[in-house]
Structures are given as C-alpha cells and as structure tokens.
Design a protein around this motif. Structure first.
Motif, mmCIF file in Angstrom:
data_model
loop_
_atom_site.group_PDB
_atom_site.id
_atom_site.type_symbol
_atom_site.label_atom_id
_atom_site.label_comp_id
_atom_site.label_asym_id
_atom_site.label_seq_id
_atom_site.Cartn_x
_atom_site.Cartn_y
_atom_site.Cartn_z
ATOM 1 N N LYS A 17 -6.339 -1.714 -2.583
ATOM 2 C CA LYS A 17 -5.211 -2.592 -2.292
ATOM 3 C C LYS A 17 -5.526 -3.594 -1.185
ATOM 4 C CE LYS A 17 -1.477 -1.379 -4.786
ATOM 5 N NZ LYS A 17 -0.350 -0.652 -4.157
ATOM 6 N N ASP A 70 -3.261 5.118 -2.685
ATOM 7 C CA ASP A 70 -3.997 3.868 -2.858
ATOM 8 C C ASP A 70 -5.254 3.872 -2.000
ATOM 9 O OD1 ASP A 70 -2.185 2.750 -4.634
ATOM 10 O OD2 ASP A 70 -1.017 1.762 -3.070
ATOM 11 N N VAL A 127 0.847 -1.186 0.000
ATOM 12 C CA VAL A 127 0.000 0.000 0.000
ATOM 13 C C VAL A 127 0.887 1.241 0.000
ATOM 14 C CG1 VAL A 127 -1.689 1.316 1.333
ATOM 15 C CG2 VAL A 127 -1.914 -1.165 1.126
ATOM 16 N N VAL A 173 -7.785 1.975 0.434
ATOM 17 C CA VAL A 173 -7.897 0.868 1.379
ATOM 18 C C VAL A 173 -9.286 0.923 1.985
ATOM 19 C CG1 VAL A 173 -7.061 -0.169 3.519
ATOM 20 C CG2 VAL A 173 -5.433 0.845 1.908
#
Length: 360
Positions: free
Chosen positions: A120, A65, A61, A67
């Motif tokens: 991710k 990105d 990560v 999450v």
C-alpha cells in the motif's frame, strides 16, 4: 532558540489561544507552505510519528496490508505500521546515501506481489538529513503505482538537484522534535500534495468530528493537532532556519578537516553535487578494526556525548519475524558507526575538545 520565539508565545498567552486553535498555527503553516512551495499543503501536528500514522491512514492502509519501510531508521518510522495492524516489509540501505536501496526495494515489491498483495505504501527515510536516491526510488514507485511516504523528519532544508526534500513524496513528513534543525519542543508536520488531502488530514487529527451541531463521529480520529503555543515557538524558529542549516554544514566542514588525514575514520558526506544535506547529524564509520565503543568511551571520558548509528529495524526484537530484503549494509553501519556532536550551538572551544579526542 533564535530570539523571536517568546514574542509569539506571549502572543498566544495574551490572547488566551493556547490550545489547538490560534493565529500561530495558521501562520506557522503558512510560513512552511511558502518555504516548500505551491504544491505543498501543510498540517502541523503533535509529532512526526503522528504525521506518518496519518499518511498511512490517508492511503487506506488496513490490517494485513504490506507497507515497505526502510530498515535503517528510528523506530518512529515503523511503529505506525503496527498501529494499523499492517505488515512491515523492511528494505536495506545502499552505500552512497545510507537510505533505501532501489534494488532491494524492487525485490521486496516483487515478493509482496507474489504473496497476492501489492504494498500500500513505501516509506523512505532521509537518514541524518541526507537525500535518498530520488530518481531511482520515484521510478520504481511509478512503475508499480505504489505511493511514497517521504520521512524527511531529519532533512528540513536538504535538497536534491536544488529541490527541497519534503516535496518528493505523495506525503512527506518533517519532525520538530527538540533535537531537529528547528523545534517546537515536540511536534511535526504532514505535507500533502493537494488541499483536499490537507483538509482530510486536519479532520483525522482533530478526532474526526463530523460537521454537525453536536459531537458526531463516524470514523476513528486522533488528538494529533499541534497547539498554538508550540506553533509560536515554530514561527520564531523559522526566522533562523537558514542560519541553523549553515551552522550544521559548518560543523561538517570542521569534521572534514579533523579527519582528513585519518585513515581509520570515514566521514559520511554527500555523494556528489546533486545532493545537499543539512547535515543534521555528522556521522562516521570506523575502519581497520577500530572499535566504535573504544572511541565512544574516549569521548565520554572527556564529557562529550556520542551515539551509535540507528540499529536497523530488522534487527530489533520488536520486528523479529518480518521480512527483510538486502545485504545487511545497515547492520554493518550500526556495528561500525558513531554520531558526533552536531548541534547548531557548538563553539570553537567545543570543536577544539572534539578534535583533540579524534587526534588521540
């Protein structure tokens, strides 16, 4: 404390292994690996937060990105996303387990893909020790090929269909904070699915020192390793783990009996026989207009501590502006719920005092 902790602590002191090396660390990891089974490779660390941070690093990560993270949790679940300058996308709870809603999860994934970036990782939490909707969440993870970080910080000993929580994620996390089922004072563990990932986690947790005669570093590392004294406490705690789980579940039985005829209080319980909760905390929802603050005040007047449920991350000032998917069930839980005394050392006298307040 269970009684054997001092023996292992003295062992660390007597042998002068008191920092991040020593037999207590090795034996604590071995006992956890034996507990979770052959597909679990354990690295004991300074905290559960550190374990989440390492899991995100292991999944590469990076800045920008996406999450996906459960909103109904403690801030330690979400903070590591910001450590890496990644972007949290919060997902609401469903009503049966109070954990990540599969429908809202899929909506969040589709949103991220529309923005040009598949997430991710998915961080799913086992709130208050309750297993999540394992099959539904794993199916979505597999469908979109997004790994899962299983935040079982509160769920040591909980099970879904007789399989231990902490074994479902690509990476799993357990906390040994002072208020958990077992403790090392602070501390936590990262559970990897293979030995290679364990080696990588240990490398990152010990300042990412390259294999050289001098201190060489080619990437960022952290001072995240558990020390040998804390691991000694953990070894002693493992001796009484099953007893502690039984004591927590006994607390739940007490609360079931205490509120069974009270139409204003709903006790959070396992949805069905597939779920086995350690009942780390016993929690209630107040109904029919009963205010949580009134009940909390009544308990406080009797010198009995209660706490609010988690304030969801999407309602926290720190995370204002980040996307949230769901119907705000987690917000409703926060507005109407309380955590009740749930320690393994509750006495019959304690229970009697609690019951009296509930009845009044």
């Amino acid at each position: 404390m269970g009684g054997n902790e001092l023996r292992y602590v003295h062992q660390a002191l007597d042998t002068n292994w008191i920092s991040q090396y020593g037999s207590n660390i090795d034996e604590f990891e071995n006992s956890l690996e034996n507990y979770f089974g052959s597909s679990s490779h354990v690295t004991v660390l300074s905290s559960g937060t550190a374990a989440i941070h390492l899991a995100l690093r292991m999944l590469n990560v990076e800045k920008g990105d996406f999450v996906i993270c459960q909103s109904f949790t403690f801030v330690a679940t979400a903070n590591p996303i910001l450590y890496l300058n990644a972007v949290p996308v919060f997902v609401d709870s469903e009503s049966q387990t109070w954990n990540m809603c599969p429908e809202a999860l899929e909506d969040a994934i589709k949103y991220c893909i529309q923005q040009g970036k598949k997430p991710k990782a998915i961080i799913v939490v086992l709130s208050y020790g309750m297993p999540f909707m394992v099959e539904e969440i794993l199916q979505i993870s597999k469908k979109y090929e997004i790994p899962i970080i299983e935040d079982s910080a509160e769920a040591l000993g909980s099970k879904y269909k007789d399989r231990l929580c902490g074994t479902f994620g690509d990476f799993s996390v357990i906390s040994f904070n002072g208020n958990k089922i077992i403790t090392t004072g602070g501390g936590g563990t990262l559970i990897s699915r293979n030995a290679e990932d364990k080696i990588r986690a240990l490398f990152l947790a010990t300042q990412a020192k390259d294999d050289m005669e001098f201190y060489g570093h080619s990437e960022i590392g952290y001072n995240y390793r558990m020390d040998n004294v804390a691991a000694g406490i953990g070894r002693g705690q493992m001796d009484t783990l099953e007893e502690k789980i039984m004591q927590r579940r006994k607390n739940h039985d007490f609360y079931q009996d205490a509120v069974k005829n009270n139409e204003n209080i709903e006790l959070f319980s396992e949805p069905d026989s597939n779920f086995f909760s350690n009942y780390w905390l016993n929690t209630i929802i107040l109904k029919n207009g009963l205010a949580k603050e009134n009940l909390r005040t009544r308990f406080s007047q009797e010198n009995i501590e209660t706490r609010y449920l988690w304030k969801p991350m999407h309602l926290q000032p720190l995370f204002q502006g980040y996307k949230f998917f769901g119907n705000n069930l987690s917000g409703t839980l926060f507005e109407t719920g309380l955590c009740l005394p749930s320690g393994t050392n509750l006495t019959d006298e304690n229970r009697s005092r609690i019951s009296e307040v509930l009845q009044k």
